[in-house]
Design an enzyme around this catalytic site. Structure first.
Site, PDB file in Angstrom:
ATOM      1  N   LYS A  15      -2.531  30.178  52.816  1.00 57.24           N
ATOM      2  CA  LYS A  15      -1.520  29.969  51.786  1.00 57.24           C
ATOM      3  C   LYS A  15      -1.940  28.842  50.838  1.00 57.24           C
ATOM      4  O   LYS A  15      -2.855  28.067  51.148  1.00 57.24           O
ATOM      5  CB  LYS A  15      -0.187  29.659  52.467  1.00 57.24           C
ATOM      6  N   ARG A 141      -1.038  25.813  62.758  1.00 60.34           N
ATOM      7  CA  ARG A 141       0.166  25.210  62.170  1.00 60.34           C
ATOM      8  C   ARG A 141       0.554  23.929  62.896  1.00 60.34           C
ATOM      9  O   ARG A 141       0.989  22.951  62.266  1.00 60.34           O
ATOM     10  CB  ARG A 141       1.306  26.231  62.208  1.00 60.34           C
ATOM     11  N   HIS A 164      -0.553  32.859  56.538  1.00 58.09           N
ATOM     12  CA  HIS A 164       0.230  34.049  56.866  1.00 58.09           C
ATOM     13  C   HIS A 164      -0.613  34.892  57.810  1.00 58.09           C
ATOM     14  O   HIS A 164      -1.833  34.969  57.646  1.00 58.09           O
ATOM     15  CB  HIS A 164       0.546  34.863  55.607  1.00 58.09           C
TER      16      HIS A 164
HETATM   17  P1  ADP Z   1       5.741  34.162  59.869  1.00 54.92           P
HETATM   18  O1  ADP Z   1       4.981  33.699  58.649  1.00 54.92           O
HETATM   19  O2  ADP Z   1       5.506  33.260  61.045  1.00 54.92           O
HETATM   20  O3  ADP Z   1       5.469  35.606  60.206  1.00 54.92           O
HETATM   21  P2  ADP Z   1       8.309  35.023  58.751  1.00 54.92           P
HETATM   22  O4  ADP Z   1       7.649  36.343  58.513  1.00 54.92           O
HETATM   23  O5  ADP Z   1       9.601  35.027  59.475  1.00 54.92           O
HETATM   24  O6  ADP Z   1       7.309  34.036  59.538  1.00 54.92           O
HETATM   25  O7  ADP Z   1       8.586  34.265  57.385  1.00 54.92           O
HETATM   26  C1  ADP Z   1       7.671  34.311  56.309  1.00 54.92           C
HETATM   27  C2  ADP Z   1       7.455  32.923  55.744  1.00 54.92           C
HETATM   28  O8  ADP Z   1       8.675  32.474  55.135  1.00 54.92           O
HETATM   29  C3  ADP Z   1       7.141  31.835  56.758  1.00 54.92           C
HETATM   30  O9  ADP Z   1       5.757  31.785  57.097  1.00 54.92           O
HETATM   31  C4  ADP Z   1       7.603  30.578  56.062  1.00 54.92           C
HETATM   32  O10 ADP Z   1       6.638  30.112  55.117  1.00 54.92           O
HETATM   33  C5  ADP Z   1       8.819  31.064  55.288  1.00 54.92           C
HETATM   34  N1  ADP Z   1      10.119  30.858  55.994  1.00 54.92           N
HETATM   35  C6  ADP Z   1      10.589  31.584  57.034  1.00 54.92           C
HETATM   36  N2  ADP Z   1      11.826  31.194  57.387  1.00 54.92           N
HETATM   37  C7  ADP Z   1      12.162  30.189  56.539  1.00 54.92           C
HETATM   38  C8  ADP Z   1      13.318  29.364  56.370  1.00 54.92           C
HETATM   39  N3  ADP Z   1      14.380  29.513  57.136  1.00 54.92           N
HETATM   40  N4  ADP Z   1      13.318  28.428  55.418  1.00 54.92           N
HETATM   41  C9  ADP Z   1      12.241  28.261  54.608  1.00 54.92           C
HETATM   42  N5  ADP Z   1      11.116  29.010  54.693  1.00 54.92           N
HETATM   43  C10 ADP Z   1      11.064  29.972  55.644  1.00 54.92           C
HETATM   44 MG    MG Z   2       5.939  37.299  59.105  1.00 56.90          MG
END
Ligand code: ADP
Ligand code: MG
Length: 195
Positions: A15, A141, A164
């Site tokens: 990212k 992370r 990501h």
């Molecule tokens: P991951 O990246 O671990 O798969 P998600 O797919 O749930 O997580 O979320 C996508 C991205 O959105 C996260 O990596 C993070 O950067 C952001 N994010 C997720 N939940 C929140 C939140 N509640 N508040 C702010 N940013 C969030």
């Molecule tokens: Mg995700």
């Protein structure tokens, strides 16, 4: 028949915070030293539209974003109504999704296609929990960032968590296609494959 587990592919994006902190090499190093194979690699400045199409639009996924906020609010004693104007995950989710688009277009990303045994789960394990404050030490992370939904939401931004990683094989296939990496995959063997 399902393909051999070592042929599984997944998609990683370093990212904008990862790139701007000079951590691209470190992320790539950790992927490679785990024995996973990098089969495509490219730097890219994303448009808002590309990020909008990258992240799911279904209600369940958007609600899950809001749930991450609510879980840290509960853990650290914040009042959701006071902070976000609502305590409904499905109302918080869309706000977070908007911030996510701003974050992901704030600078270049590095697109990586990774192949190897159970690549999807392996990369999720290397990445660690979505919220760096909850991610184990030893994960990307956990070792290189500290952030949470409570902290990010206070500043009206998405959680900064460096990379990501696709969550399922289906998500990986969709993302490799969406990011134009399908035709850019290189086929080669790593020394330890013994071929
Ligand atoms: P991951 O990246 O671990 O798969 P998600 O797919 O749930 O997580 O979320 C996508 C991205 O959105 C996260 O990596 C993070 O950067 C952001 N994010 C997720 N939940 C929140 C939140 N509640 N508040 C702010 N940013 C969030
Ligand atoms: Mg995700």
């Amino acid at each position: 028949m399902k393909p051999h587990p070592k042929e599984e592919t997944t998609f990683v994006l370093i990212k904008p915070d990862g790139v701007r902190r000079g951590l691209a090499g470190e992320v790539i190093r950790r992927i490679e030293r785990a024995g996973l194979k990098i089969v495509a690699l490219e730097m890219h400045q994303s448009s808002k539209e590309e990020i909008d199409r990258h992240y799911p639009k279904d209600e369940a996924w958007i609600t899950r974003l809001g749930e991450k906020t609510l879980s840290t609010y509960e853990k650290y004693g914040f009042d959701a109504k006071e902070e976000m104007g609502t305590d409904k995950a499905e109302k918080i989710g869309p706000q977070v999704r908007g911030w996510l688009i701003d974050y992901m277009t704030s600078g270049p990303v590095v697109k990586i296609v990774v192949q190897g045994v159970h690549a999807v789960d392996m990369i999720r394990k290397l990445a660690g929990n979505t919220q760096p404050a909850l991610a184990e030490m030893g994960t990307i992370r956990g070792d290189y960032s500290v952030d949470s939904a409570a902290s990010a939401n206070k500043d009206k931004r998405a959680i900064h968590n460096l990379i990501h990683a696709s969550e399922t094989a289906e998500e990986a296939a969709h993302e490799i296609e969406h990011w134009g990496m399908k035709g850019k995959i290189h086929i080669y063997t790593r020394i330890e494959e013994g071929l």
